[in-house]
Design an enzyme around this catalytic site. Structure first.
Site, PDB file in Angstrom:
ATOM      1  N   GLU A  48       0.711  -1.160   0.137  1.00 13.80           N
ATOM      2  CA  GLU A  48       0.025  -0.047   0.023  1.00 13.80           C
ATOM      3  C   GLU A  48       0.775   1.108  -0.024  1.00 13.80           C
ATOM      4  O   GLU A  48       0.543   2.583  -0.455  1.00 13.80           O
ATOM      5  CB  GLU A  48      -0.999  -0.118   1.070  1.00 13.80           C
ATOM      6  CG  GLU A  48      -2.141   0.976   1.072  1.00 13.80           C
ATOM      7  CD  GLU A  48      -3.095   0.608   2.080  1.00 13.80           C
ATOM      8  OE1 GLU A  48      -4.232   0.005   1.982  1.00 13.80           O
ATOM      9  OE2 GLU A  48      -2.946   1.017   3.264  1.00 13.80           O
ATOM     10  N   HIS A  87       8.148 -27.052  -1.028  1.00 11.52           N
ATOM     11  CA  HIS A  87       7.558 -28.150  -1.558  1.00 11.52           C
ATOM     12  C   HIS A  87       6.599 -27.875  -2.605  1.00 11.52           C
ATOM     13  O   HIS A  87       5.854 -28.931  -3.213  1.00 11.52           O
ATOM     14  CB  HIS A  87       7.155 -29.185  -0.856  1.00 11.52           C
ATOM     15  CG  HIS A  87       8.084 -29.784   0.316  1.00 11.52           C
ATOM     16  ND1 HIS A  87       8.536 -31.089   0.048  1.00 11.52           N
ATOM     17  CD2 HIS A  87       8.848 -29.085   1.480  1.00 11.52           C
ATOM     18  CE1 HIS A  87       9.721 -31.454   1.088  1.00 11.52           C
ATOM     19  NE2 HIS A  87       9.660 -30.124   1.715  1.00 11.52           N
ATOM     20  N   LYS A 107     -13.998   0.446  -4.217  1.00 11.22           N
ATOM     21  CA  LYS A 107     -15.081   0.836  -3.582  1.00 11.22           C
ATOM     22  C   LYS A 107     -16.124   1.299  -4.451  1.00 11.22           C
ATOM     23  O   LYS A 107     -17.351   1.190  -4.339  1.00 11.22           O
ATOM     24  CB  LYS A 107     -14.683   1.721  -2.369  1.00 11.22           C
ATOM     25  CG  LYS A 107     -13.835   0.926  -1.477  1.00 11.22           C
ATOM     26  CD  LYS A 107     -13.336   1.934  -0.103  1.00 11.22           C
ATOM     27  CE  LYS A 107     -12.368   1.301   0.672  1.00 11.22           C
ATOM     28  NZ  LYS A 107     -11.735   2.059   1.923  1.00 11.22           N
TER      29      LYS A 107
END
Length: 445
Positions: free
Chosen positions: A287, A308, A422
């Site tokens: 951010e 793995h 948003k």
């Protein structure tokens, strides 16, 4: 600083010229942070924060935590992003790995999390767990209108009031919010909740050393003063530019690698307790730096587990990555590999060794293989996992993030890009005030 050691020798030689070239930029960045003269200077209250938290505030937080510990089997921390990640990072790092599988003990509530997603199953299952239980709520939101925590708080507040009664519930809810304004501030004042203030000059991802992080950490039973002490000592250790400033060195080397084509940073841990610390770190750097078409992409792996699954790509994939390894020097316990007469698994050669010794050799062997494979390796050694060391590590990464962002040439303290989704979500949900946006977005569908 003794609690934390930084080693860049297996990283800097991949970008020596770039590392030397950004020295003056780093000095300028530190000056901007200390003097408040850089972009986003309205949000650098965290820079001196560890030495400015008054003893009275620490005492009050501890008293609030004690009240919740005495009256709750579960305390739900409601928040998203920086409003919960820092607390969860510290609590997970300091807790028994299987703590969630034990029943709550008296004066030792389980800290749970809500409002960090919009998962219907998650919310329903949390409600089911809390049915008939003694629980409290810490709700964290500057505005009180952020969608995810607002939904969770409305749902859980309703449940708490039904189970405990409205009068009792108000003493089991603590709001951490703006000092004067916002929906949560209005509600808290109206309902009579105890409140703590999110400082105006501290952004969410830098807020773990404010009541945002300190109260949940105290509820979990950890020493917040030691956390602050570690951060304060790291503050002193990183005040001035120079080769002994490990935050400056880390910021410089990661920018040097970025300018030499290393666009992805993997934060690697060899201790599963640090998984959520990496989640906090990813928000902090993602951010802060990901803007204006720039920024190192922050990712993480838990080793040896992820060797793995991701090991092949790290070893032989595109050479655009570098690793920053968190290594804990002293585990809190000792478990030795036993001898076995049949030795069917073929590991008697490890008999008598501590498991951590095997882990450290896996770490060293991996580093050698990755460096030889073209992956630069930064190593951060932590003396041990305790409040003091974690406080120092939090501040180290915060300070390095500010320096690094300024070297990169961005404002590390804003986040303009997070609003885009948003606006679309509000338009799709037909939120009042978004009529034009709703009409426009429906035309695209």
């Amino acid at each position: 600083m003794k609690a934390i050691q930084l080693n860049i020798q297996d990283a800097v030689y991949f970008a020596e010229k770039q590392f030397e070239a950004n020295k003056d930029q780093a000095v300028e960045a530190i000056t901007k942070l200390e003097n408040g003269t850089g972009a986003g200077s309205d949000f650098i209250g965290w820079v001196k924060l560890p030495k400015e938290v008054p003893a009275e505030l620490v005492d009050r937080i501890n008293k609030t935590a004690e009240r919740l510990r005495e009256n709750c089997d579960y305390v739900v921390c409601i928040g998203i992003g920086g409003s919960y990640l820092g607390a969860k990072a510290v609590i997970t790092a300091l807790s028994d790995s299987f703590a969630d599988y034990y029943a709550p003990a008296p004066k030792s509530p389980k800290v749970l999390y809500a409002g960090q997603n919009i998962g219907e199953e998650y919310t329903a299952e949390l409600q089911k767990l809390l049915e008939g239980k003694k629980f409290g709520i810490i709700v964290i939101s500057k505005s009180g209108t952020t969608t995810e925590p607002a939904i969770a708080f409305r749902v859980l507040k309703d449940q708490l009031e039904k189970q405990a009664g409205k009068d009792a519930a108000k003493n089991l809810i603590v709001a951490i919010t703006d000092a004067n304004k916002g929906a949560l501030r209005t509600m808290a004042d109206k309902e009579g909740y105890e409140t703590y203030v999110i400082p105006d000059n501290v952004g969410g991802r830098f807020s773990v050393l404010t009541p945002v992080g300190l109260l949940p950490i105290a509820v979990a039973g950890h020493d917040i003063q030691k956390l602050l002490n570690g951060a304060a000592d790291m503050l002193e250790a990183t005040l001035h530019p120079g080769p002994d400033n490990i935050a400056e060195t880390y910021a410089r080397v990661r920018n040097a690698l970025y300018n030499n084509g290393k666009k992805i940073e993997l934060l690697v841990n060899y201790n599963p307790k640090l998984h959520y610390f990496a989640e906090w770190w990813k928000q902090l750097y993602g951010e802060s730096e990901g803007k204006e078409g720039k920024g190192i992409f922050p990712a993480s792996v838990d080793n040896t587990t992820d060797l793995h699954s991701m090991g092949q790509w790290i070893q032989e994939g595109e050479r655009t990555i570098f690793e920053t390894v968190l290594s804990v020097k002293k585990p809190a316990v000792s478990v030795r590999v036993p001898e076995n007469a049949e030795n069917l698994d073929g590991i008697n050669y490890l008999a008598g060794k501590n498991i951590d010794e095997v882990n450290k050799m896996a770490e060293l062997g991996t580093k050698i293989a990755h460096v030889e494979g073209g992956v630069p390796n930064i190593r951060i050694e932590l003396d041990k996992l305790d409040e003091y060391t974690l406080g120092a590590l939090i501040y180290f990464f915060e300070k390095a993030c500010g320096i690094s962002g300024y070297i990169l040439g961005v404002n590390p303290f804003n986040q303009p890009g997070v609003e885009a989704y948003k606006k679309n979500m509000f338009a799709l949900l037909e939120k009042p005030g978004y009529e034009k946006e709703t009409e426009a977005i429906k035309a695209k569908l």
